[in-house]
Design a protein around this motif. Structure first.
Motif, PDB file in Angstrom:
ATOM      1  N   TYR A 147      60.736  22.035   0.515  1.00 33.41           N
ATOM      2  CA  TYR A 147      59.377  22.325   0.973  1.00 33.41           C
ATOM      3  C   TYR A 147      58.395  22.182  -0.188  1.00 33.41           C
ATOM      4  O   TYR A 147      57.809  23.167  -0.652  1.00 33.41           O
ATOM      5  CB  TYR A 147      59.307  23.748   1.555  1.00 33.41           C
ATOM      6  CG  TYR A 147      60.347  24.022   2.612  1.00 33.41           C
ATOM      7  CD1 TYR A 147      60.172  23.556   3.908  1.00 33.41           C
ATOM      8  CD2 TYR A 147      61.511  24.745   2.308  1.00 33.41           C
ATOM      9  CE1 TYR A 147      61.121  23.796   4.887  1.00 33.41           C
ATOM     10  CE2 TYR A 147      62.463  24.994   3.288  1.00 33.41           C
ATOM     11  CZ  TYR A 147      62.260  24.517   4.575  1.00 33.41           C
ATOM     12  OH  TYR A 147      63.201  24.753   5.536  1.00 33.41           O
ATOM     13  N   MET A 150      54.749  23.730   0.281  1.00 33.78           N
ATOM     14  CA  MET A 150      54.563  25.081   0.793  1.00 33.78           C
ATOM     15  C   MET A 150      53.768  25.936  -0.197  1.00 33.78           C
ATOM     16  O   MET A 150      53.970  25.873  -1.410  1.00 33.78           O
ATOM     17  CB  MET A 150      55.917  25.739   1.059  1.00 33.78           C
ATOM     18  CG  MET A 150      56.653  25.181   2.262  1.00 33.78           C
ATOM     19  SD  MET A 150      55.862  25.665   3.808  1.00 33.78           S
ATOM     20  CE  MET A 150      56.828  24.682   4.963  1.00 33.78           C
ATOM     21  N   GLU A 155      54.544  30.263   6.345  1.00 33.87           N
ATOM     22  CA  GLU A 155      55.685  31.046   6.845  1.00 33.87           C
ATOM     23  C   GLU A 155      56.972  30.680   6.123  1.00 33.87           C
ATOM     24  O   GLU A 155      57.814  31.540   5.866  1.00 33.87           O
ATOM     25  CB  GLU A 155      55.860  30.838   8.350  1.00 33.87           C
ATOM     26  CG  GLU A 155      57.024  31.627   8.936  1.00 33.87           C
ATOM     27  CD  GLU A 155      57.279  31.351  10.394  1.00 33.87           C
ATOM     28  OE1 GLU A 155      58.198  31.970  10.968  1.00 33.87           O
ATOM     29  OE2 GLU A 155      56.559  30.512  10.972  1.00 33.87           O
ATOM     30  N   PHE A 156      57.129  29.379   5.790  1.00 32.80           N
ATOM     31  CA  PHE A 156      58.375  28.940   5.180  1.00 32.80           C
ATOM     32  C   PHE A 156      58.300  28.855   3.652  1.00 32.80           C
ATOM     33  O   PHE A 156      59.156  28.245   3.033  1.00 32.80           O
ATOM     34  CB  PHE A 156      58.815  27.610   5.792  1.00 32.80           C
ATOM     35  CG  PHE A 156      59.458  27.778   7.142  1.00 32.80           C
ATOM     36  CD1 PHE A 156      60.809  28.005   7.261  1.00 32.80           C
ATOM     37  CD2 PHE A 156      58.683  27.779   8.291  1.00 32.80           C
ATOM     38  CE1 PHE A 156      61.403  28.198   8.496  1.00 32.80           C
ATOM     39  CE2 PHE A 156      59.256  27.968   9.539  1.00 32.80           C
ATOM     40  CZ  PHE A 156      60.624  28.175   9.636  1.00 32.80           C
ATOM     41  N   TRP A 158      59.242  30.349   0.257  1.00 33.84           N
ATOM     42  CA  TRP A 158      60.597  30.886   0.155  1.00 33.84           C
ATOM     43  C   TRP A 158      60.699  32.402   0.136  1.00 33.84           C
ATOM     44  O   TRP A 158      61.760  32.945   0.489  1.00 33.84           O
ATOM     45  CB  TRP A 158      61.309  30.278  -1.052  1.00 33.84           C
ATOM     46  CG  TRP A 158      60.941  30.814  -2.402  1.00 33.84           C
ATOM     47  CD1 TRP A 158      59.929  30.400  -3.205  1.00 33.84           C
ATOM     48  CD2 TRP A 158      61.624  31.841  -3.124  1.00 33.84           C
ATOM     49  NE1 TRP A 158      59.927  31.105  -4.381  1.00 33.84           N
ATOM     50  CE2 TRP A 158      60.968  31.983  -4.358  1.00 33.84           C
ATOM     51  CE3 TRP A 158      62.740  32.636  -2.859  1.00 33.84           C
ATOM     52  CZ2 TRP A 158      61.371  32.916  -5.327  1.00 33.84           C
ATOM     53  CZ3 TRP A 158      63.154  33.562  -3.818  1.00 33.84           C
ATOM     54  CH2 TRP A 158      62.471  33.684  -5.033  1.00 33.84           C
ATOM     55  N   GLY A 162      60.076  33.324   7.008  1.00 36.01           N
ATOM     56  CA  GLY A 162      60.681  32.094   7.473  1.00 36.01           C
ATOM     57  C   GLY A 162      61.912  31.684   6.696  1.00 36.01           C
ATOM     58  O   GLY A 162      62.723  30.880   7.172  1.00 36.01           O
ATOM     59  N   GLN A 163      62.067  32.219   5.486  1.00 42.44           N
ATOM     60  CA  GLN A 163      63.234  31.927   4.655  1.00 42.44           C
ATOM     61  C   GLN A 163      64.040  33.188   4.348  1.00 42.44           C
ATOM     62  O   GLN A 163      64.744  33.255   3.343  1.00 42.44           O
ATOM     63  CB  GLN A 163      62.789  31.266   3.333  1.00 42.44           C
ATOM     64  CG  GLN A 163      62.165  29.902   3.515  1.00 42.44           C
ATOM     65  CD  GLN A 163      63.145  28.883   4.048  1.00 42.44           C
ATOM     66  OE1 GLN A 163      64.343  29.004   3.854  1.00 42.44           O
ATOM     67  NE2 GLN A 163      62.635  27.867   4.727  1.00 42.44           N
TER      68      GLN A 163
END
Length: 744
Positions: A147, A150, A155-156, A158, A162-163
């Motif tokens: 990612y 990011m 959300e993702f 780390w 999301g992670q």
């Protein structure tokens, strides 16, 4: 559901059971107890994806280069190094600065391996930096960023939910997981029996099986195990005139629900119900064929982890299960690819020369190349589509879905592929046959008569149930007589997924009608069905009679338990707040919204709902303030800006409102509603800009109502391009509608 997941036992714990050691409830005993009797299965399992699903970081498990290696991207350097036996990474944290983090666990091993950091509050988070474990000649043996773009508000990112392993990953990557989230302290004490996917992850706790094995002449279902993981079909028979073998006899099997626990895109509802011996939907909510996960024809788009695709297939309908093709212990195919297919498909009828017309022995000639096309996820991980579709380039022509023919023959057109298939299979009744894909695509585009087409699909028993259920769910935007009939029939269907689709599909009907249609499901035997029904109806709590409220309450309490189980996520707390809103308990609702914002500050919906609560209380300034707080914490959200614009519009601060509406269209330019409301607001300031925004709304969403509004504007302001607008409108709405508009 609006979703819009360490007392540590040694992996090799040694337990001893004697003939007199009777166990009332089955317990987990560990892989090592299985080895002596199941040596081949154990050998197959070792170093499989299940075995390597998760490990403590060690010399034996870590594949990545931590010998002072680095990954440079965007002029920033991530470093990988060791401190004695420990593995460390220096990478960007939520504060935007590069920090040192110790790697505690590994995740998987082929074709990539991921790494996890454990934090003091019990959270275990996956770093975005993965090791490409493929051979170097294939481009592997390197670090890469899953990612790279990011940011901490994503959300993702780390360190965000999301992670988060505890919520997102643990249930599938380890055995006998208990999340153990403490809402009061916002901490985890997650436990497992085995860190990876061991024997009992699939077969269930084995203590009674051990007792059975040590007891002469011991009887018992499945030899002390309560799951039947055998194939559904014992033999496949040749029938003269048929090209494919037919099942001799199909028996009940728990295999698909067992594998489906992990090999599916689903939400977990609890950790107490049995999804194998009862129903899969007692513990999990399987995603349907939705726009965000699948193409309109059911091909995989996002990561769906197989089950949703497989349930569409004729293989599933015939009784095929996972072990018909895969060795469940090694997770590899049982035989070479073509041999797998030829178990049922007569080789004489499906030779390269007779069927595929590709050179024999090449990858192009393999069955899976055309019928299980692969999509690459996580940069290096190709996943096969298990819907086993027959290529339909004619559908690609109509709605733009990918097809395997032109993905390989990239210089050719869809029409070329249509012609090639017509030449190869001149007597085919499949090509150009009706397909649910057209109706799904049209419904997504807002075509007005989509409800009738979806109703037909939902009632067509020739379609797979997951397709029919998804048609019911999509019908929510198109209420009508046919839709109601389809939903009423879906409510009575034996497949829980059909009943779940009916709940979603009934959303647009007035409360009294909706209650009459779906309230019988409040006592449904399947947990997800009755709780989803409660969640759907509770918004109308104030409109219910005391008897209706009484009937709703038991299922509603179960629905509440789901939200409490998922209270480590903003959506769980928000759903609890929404229940209190429906009941008029505004103080409790506010507390839950604030808690949702506290534990997941990037979750935009919590701010929007809390702002609406303040609006209902007449506190517009407080409402605007919480929305502005949300914009700071989640700068990529259009709905926060849109809601702020509505707030200011109500306060007659037109210019400030238009500014927020414009920001919403900049952040989410593909949302037609934002463009539409912007256009309405701009009318008093700049008519030309208003019509431009309305035109954009229709262009983005193809909603006839937006085009109608644009034509209405052009009439009102005597725009010279009116006739072109009316001509376009007349192509998509009844003539009477245009006549009424121009008559006004």
């Amino acid at each position: 559901m609006k979703f819009n997941q360490l007392v540590i036992f040694s992996l090799f714990a040694i337990l001893t059971f004697s003939n007199t050691n009777k166990v009332n409830a089955a317990e987990y005993v560990g892989v090592e107890q299985c080895v002596n009797c199941h040596q081949q299965e154990y050998k197959d399992w070792q170093t499989s994806h299940h075995d390597m699903s998760m490990r403590h970081a060690s010399n034996e498990s870590v594949l990545g280069n931590f010998n002072d290696a680095s990954l440079i991207e965007h002029e920033q350097t991530h470093k990988f190094y060791r401190k004695g036996a420990q593995y460390w990474v220096n990478t960007k944290g939520p504060d935007g600065k590069f920090n040192d983090y110790q790697i505690s666990y590994t995740f998987g091993y082929q074709p990539l391996q991921q790494y996890m950091v454990k934090f003091p509050d019990g959270r275990v988070q996956l770093i975005p930096l993965a090791w490409d474990s493929r051979d170097k000649k294939l481009g592997g043996q390197r670090w890469f960023n899953l990612y790279p773009n990011m940011q901490p508000h994503d959300e993702f990112f780390w360190t965000n939910n999301g992670q988060n392993w505890n919520y997102m990953c643990a249930d599938c990557h380890s055995t006998n997981i208990n999340k153990n989230y403490d809402t009061k302290t916002n901490t985890y004490n997650t436990t497992w029996s085995e860190i990876n996917v061991g024997c009992e992850a699939c077969h269930g706790p084995a203590s009674k099986h051990i007792t059975w094995a040590n007891t002469p002449n011991q009887a018992g279902l499945n030899k002390g195990l309560d799951r039947n993981l055998k194939a559904k079909v014992e033999s496949w028979d040749f029938v003269k005139g048929k090209k494919i073998l037919l099942p001799n006899q199909s028996k009940k099997s728990d295999q698909l629900d067992t594998c489906g626990q992990c090999h599916s895109r689903r939400a977990q509802l609890n950790n107490s119900h049995d999804h194998v011996k009862k129903d899969f939907s007692d513990k999990y909510l399987l995603n349907g064929i939705t726009e965000d996960l699948y193409y309109p024809d059911g091909q995989i788009y996002d990561e769906v982890f197989v089950l949703g695709s497989f349930k569409q297939s004729k293989m599933h309908q015939a009784g095929v299960v996972c072990s018909d093709c895969h060795n469940p212990h090694s997770t590899k195919l049982k035989a070479p690819i073509e041999s797998i297919c030829f178990q049922c498909h007569l080789p004489s009828e499906y030779t390269s020369a007779k069927h595929s017309q590709h050179q024999d022995g090449t990858e192009a000639a393999q069955c899976v190349t055309c019928h299980m096309p692969k999509t690459v996820y996580m940069e290096v991980d190709p996943r096969a589509d298990h819907s086993f579709q027959i290529p339909r380039p004619d559908i690609s022509q109509q709605i733009g879905t990918p097809n395997v023919c032109t993905s390989c023959h990239s210089k050719e057109s869809n029409q070329w592929a249509v012609n090639a298939l017509a030449k190869q299979f001149p007597n085919s009744t499949y090509q150009k046959s009706d397909s649910f894909a057209i109706a799904f695509a049209q419904a997504s585009s807002g075509v007005p008569n989509s409800g009738d087409a979806l109703s037909y699909i939902a009632q067509n028993s020739n379609e797979a149930n997951i397709i029919r259920a998804s048609a019911l769910a999509r019908i929510s935007r198109y209420p009508g007589k046919n839709a109601m009939i389809a939903i009423m029939r879906g409510v009575k269907h034996e497949d829980p997924q059909m009943r779940l689709g009916s709940i979603t599909g009934s959303a647009a009907f007035p409360f009294n009608d909706r209650w009459q249609i779906i309230s019988p499901l409040l006592t449904d035997p399947v947990f997800a069905v009755r709780t989803e029904t409660a969640g759907a109806l509770v918004a109308n709590w104030s409109n219910m009679s005391p008897s209706q409220q009484s009937l709703l309450s038991p299922a509603l309490n179960e629905y509440i338990s789901i939200q409490q189980y998922n209270s480590d996520r903003g959506f769980g707390l928000m759903n609890l707040a929404n229940i209190h809103i429906a009941k008029g308990e505004w103080v409790k609702a506010e507390q839950y919204y604030l808690k949702a914002i506290e534990i997941e500050p990037i979750f935009a919906s919590s701010y929007v709902n809390l702002a609406d609560l303040y609006r209902q209380q007449g506190e517009d300034a407080k409402s605007l303030s919480i929305l502005q707080q949300g914009i700071v914490n989640q700068p990529t959200s259009g709905v926060l800006r849109y809601s702020a614009g509505l707030n200011l519009y109500r306060q007659q601060q037109l210019n400030n409102a238009i500014n927020y509406f414009q920001q919403a269209t900049e952040v989410e330019s593909d949302n037609p509603q934002y463009w539409y409301v912007l256009g309405l607001a701009q009318e008093k300031v700049n008519v030309k800009q208003a019509m431009s925004s309305l035109s954009k709304a229709y262009k983005v969403g193809k909603n006839p109502q937006h085009l109608y509004a644009l034509c209405e504007f052009k009439i009102k302001h005597r725009d010279p391009t009116l006739q072109a607008c009316l001509n376009s409108l007349s192509q998509i709405v009844p003539a009477q509608v245009v006549k009424q508009l121009t008559g006004r």
